[in-house]
Design a protein around this motif. Structure first.
Motif, mmCIF file in Angstrom:
data_model
loop_
_atom_site.group_PDB
_atom_site.id
_atom_site.type_symbol
_atom_site.label_atom_id
_atom_site.label_comp_id
_atom_site.label_asym_id
_atom_site.label_seq_id
_atom_site.Cartn_x
_atom_site.Cartn_y
_atom_site.Cartn_z
ATOM 1 N N ASP A 68 59.803 21.925 17.250
ATOM 2 C CA ASP A 68 58.509 22.217 16.770
ATOM 3 C C ASP A 68 58.248 23.758 16.096
ATOM 4 O O ASP A 68 57.777 23.864 15.286
ATOM 5 C CB ASP A 68 57.699 22.273 18.231
ATOM 6 N N ILE A 72 57.972 24.974 10.854
ATOM 7 C CA ILE A 72 57.033 26.060 9.892
ATOM 8 C C ILE A 72 58.140 26.392 8.699
ATOM 9 O O ILE A 72 57.928 26.664 7.729
ATOM 10 C CB ILE A 72 56.341 26.773 10.505
ATOM 11 N N ILE A 119 41.323 23.791 4.784
ATOM 12 C CA ILE A 119 42.678 23.490 4.584
ATOM 13 C C ILE A 119 42.848 23.516 2.907
ATOM 14 O O ILE A 119 43.997 23.946 2.423
ATOM 15 C CB ILE A 119 43.354 22.227 5.395
ATOM 16 N N ILE A 178 46.072 20.245 15.296
ATOM 17 C CA ILE A 178 46.634 19.878 14.321
ATOM 18 C C ILE A 178 48.262 20.095 14.307
ATOM 19 O O ILE A 178 49.110 19.288 13.996
ATOM 20 C CB ILE A 178 46.255 20.579 12.887
ATOM 21 N N ALA A 179 48.515 21.273 14.979
ATOM 22 C CA ALA A 179 50.154 21.485 15.137
ATOM 23 C C ALA A 179 50.596 21.522 16.392
ATOM 24 O O ALA A 179 51.657 21.727 16.604
ATOM 25 C CB ALA A 179 50.104 23.089 14.631
ATOM 26 N N TYR A 188 53.113 17.543 15.540
ATOM 27 C CA TYR A 188 52.807 17.050 14.088
ATOM 28 C C TYR A 188 53.400 17.729 13.122
ATOM 29 O O TYR A 188 54.040 17.120 11.954
ATOM 30 C CB TYR A 188 51.393 16.868 13.830
ATOM 31 N N PRO A 189 53.948 18.998 13.280
ATOM 32 C CA PRO A 189 54.506 19.812 12.078
ATOM 33 C C PRO A 189 55.788 19.426 11.925
ATOM 34 O O PRO A 189 56.261 19.129 10.701
ATOM 35 C CB PRO A 189 54.436 21.327 12.584
ATOM 36 N N ILE A 192 55.056 16.377 9.601
ATOM 37 C CA ILE A 192 54.939 16.859 8.070
ATOM 38 C C ILE A 192 56.101 17.331 7.402
ATOM 39 O O ILE A 192 56.100 17.131 6.226
ATOM 40 C CB ILE A 192 53.720 18.036 8.220
ATOM 41 N N ALA A 248 52.380 25.880 4.983
ATOM 42 C CA ALA A 248 53.300 26.303 6.138
ATOM 43 C C ALA A 248 52.374 27.327 7.029
ATOM 44 O O ALA A 248 52.323 27.249 8.295
ATOM 45 C CB ALA A 248 54.413 26.750 5.814
ATOM 46 N N LEU A 251 49.609 25.850 9.246
ATOM 47 C CA LEU A 251 50.265 25.109 10.491
ATOM 48 C C LEU A 251 50.610 26.155 11.478
ATOM 49 O O LEU A 251 50.440 26.034 12.611
ATOM 50 C CB LEU A 251 51.526 24.071 10.025
ATOM 51 N N SER A 254 47.450 27.305 13.070
ATOM 52 C CA SER A 254 46.969 25.979 14.057
ATOM 53 C C SER A 254 47.732 26.023 15.209
ATOM 54 O O SER A 254 47.452 26.090 16.408
ATOM 55 C CB SER A 254 47.169 24.894 13.484
ATOM 56 N N GLN A 255 49.168 26.623 15.108
ATOM 57 C CA GLN A 255 49.863 26.685 16.145
ATOM 58 C C GLN A 255 49.623 27.661 16.980
ATOM 59 O O GLN A 255 49.581 27.726 18.471
ATOM 60 C CB GLN A 255 51.424 26.707 15.740
#
Length: 368
Positions: A68, A72, A119, A178-179, A188-189, A192, A248, A251, A254-255
């Motif tokens: 995880d 990124i 985004i 999302i992340a 999810y990343p 992606i 990146a 994300l 979001s993370q």
């Protein structure tokens, strides 16, 4: 007084078909340290840390968190691979990621822009940065090292101006999901990253555009003589790099659930280390997607293992720095001596519709 005859380039015989080599030769080459050294390094690090910290290193959760966290960095490294393949050494990839992250946070928290539009605008901002970098290289004739270094400093200033040098909070729970949401135990990343890697691999390895990108990065002047529109290739590569790295950064925000103006430089060194270490894998000194992803995993295992073992906070940076030096040195060692003709003829193919005769014969102006 006699004049020297103009130098002419001799045709280069095509490389033998690897499929015709004996099976044991193909196995030996594909498993040699020269081609898959990162695999052996990964195995060594895994054994070391499995024996050193078995209670934490071997747990499933540790590996889930590792993947995880590295997704990124993997995206930033993939963006860098695209630009490096075109010969653009982009020292601004970390700042481009930070810029994308702060723009999306600014749009969400300060202006209430819907998530999809925020985004999209952040990705367009990354593309705009790529266009500016390309113009500095192509039109202003500034070498990529200097152009991207200056752009990195400019982006850091813009990030501080937008954020006021403070974290941007209150991005909303839907954006954070999302992340952080997971599918089959992975965030999810990670998926992606896999999707972006597949797209980048396809375009670099299976399309005429990818061959033109590699030709431009291999030798700019020879590619131009062969009919490649190198200026457009550089623009395409820097824009793609800007979009991927900005994604990146989105994300990352979001993370973290915040827009952090200080994360930009944390991606620069790991991305370069992964890209150059990856270039020594599978393709003998050529930047490639599979090698880069493997390198990201190897570096992540090394850093995670050191952190679990209670290493000082500065040791991961030392590890990444040494890895970058070793990767660049090994990549230079792997490069075989070759002429510009051989390099470009191996990349470009007749079906590209390019003038390969221009590579083997000097132009009339050059002979004059």
């Amino acid at each position: 007084m006699t004049t020297a005859a103009p130098r002419r380039f001799e045709p280069v015989a095509p490389d033998p078909d690897p499929a015709r080599r004996p099976l044991f030769v193909r196995i030996r080459r594909s498993t040699s340290v020269r081609d898959i050294s990162a695999v052996y390094l990964f195995a060594a690090l895994f054994v070391i840390f499995a024996l050193w910290e078995p209670d934490t290193f071997l747990t499933l959760r540790t590996w889930q968190v590792l993947l995880d966290n590295q997704a990124i960095i993997g995206l930033v490294a993939l963006g860098l691979v695209v630009s490096l393949s075109a010969g653009v050494v982009d020292l601004a990839v970390g700042s481009e990621a930070g810029f994308g992250g702060i723009v999306v946070a600014w749009l969400l928290a300060r202006h209430g822009v819907p998530i999809p539009l925020a985004i999209l605008l952040s990705l367009l901002a990354g593309a705009l940065v790529g266009v500016v970098v390309a113009l500095l290289i192509v039109r202003a004739r500034i070498i990529s090292l200097i152009a991207t270094l200056a752009m990195s400093s400019i982006l850091i200033a813009v990030i501080d101006w937008i954020s006021g040098s403070q974290q941007i909070l209150d991005l909303g729970q839907p954006f954070q999901k999302i992340a952080t949401d997971e599918l089959f135990g992975l965030a999810y990343p990670v998926y992606i990253l896999a999707l972006v890697a597949l797209v980048v691999w396809y375009f670099l390895e299976r399309t005429a555009l990818g061959r033109r990108i590699r030709a431009t990065g291999g030798n700019l002047e020879a590619a131009r003589l062969a009919g490649v529109r190198t200026s457009r290739i550089i623009v395409t590569s820097t824009v793609a790099c800007g979009v991927i790295t900005a994604g990146a950064g989105v994300l990352a925000s979001s993370q973290l659930a915040t827009g952090d103006p200080t994360i930009a430089q944390s991606y620069l060194l790991p991305a370069f280390a992964a890209a150059f270490l990856g270039s020594t894998q599978f393709h003998g000194g050529r930047f490639n997607v599979a090698g880069t992803l493997l390198a990201v995993l190897v570096l992540a295992v090394g850093v995670t293992g050191l952190q679990l073992a209670g290493a000082p906070i500065w040791l991961p940076d030392l590890f990444n720095g040494i890895a970058l030096l070793a990767a660049v040195g090994f990549a230079q060692f792997q490069k075989r001596p070759t002429t510009r003709t051989a390099a470009i003829r191996r990349i470009l193919r007749p079906r590209d519709g390019l003038d390969q005769e221009a590579v083997t014969k000097p132009s009339a102006q050059a002979r004059a």
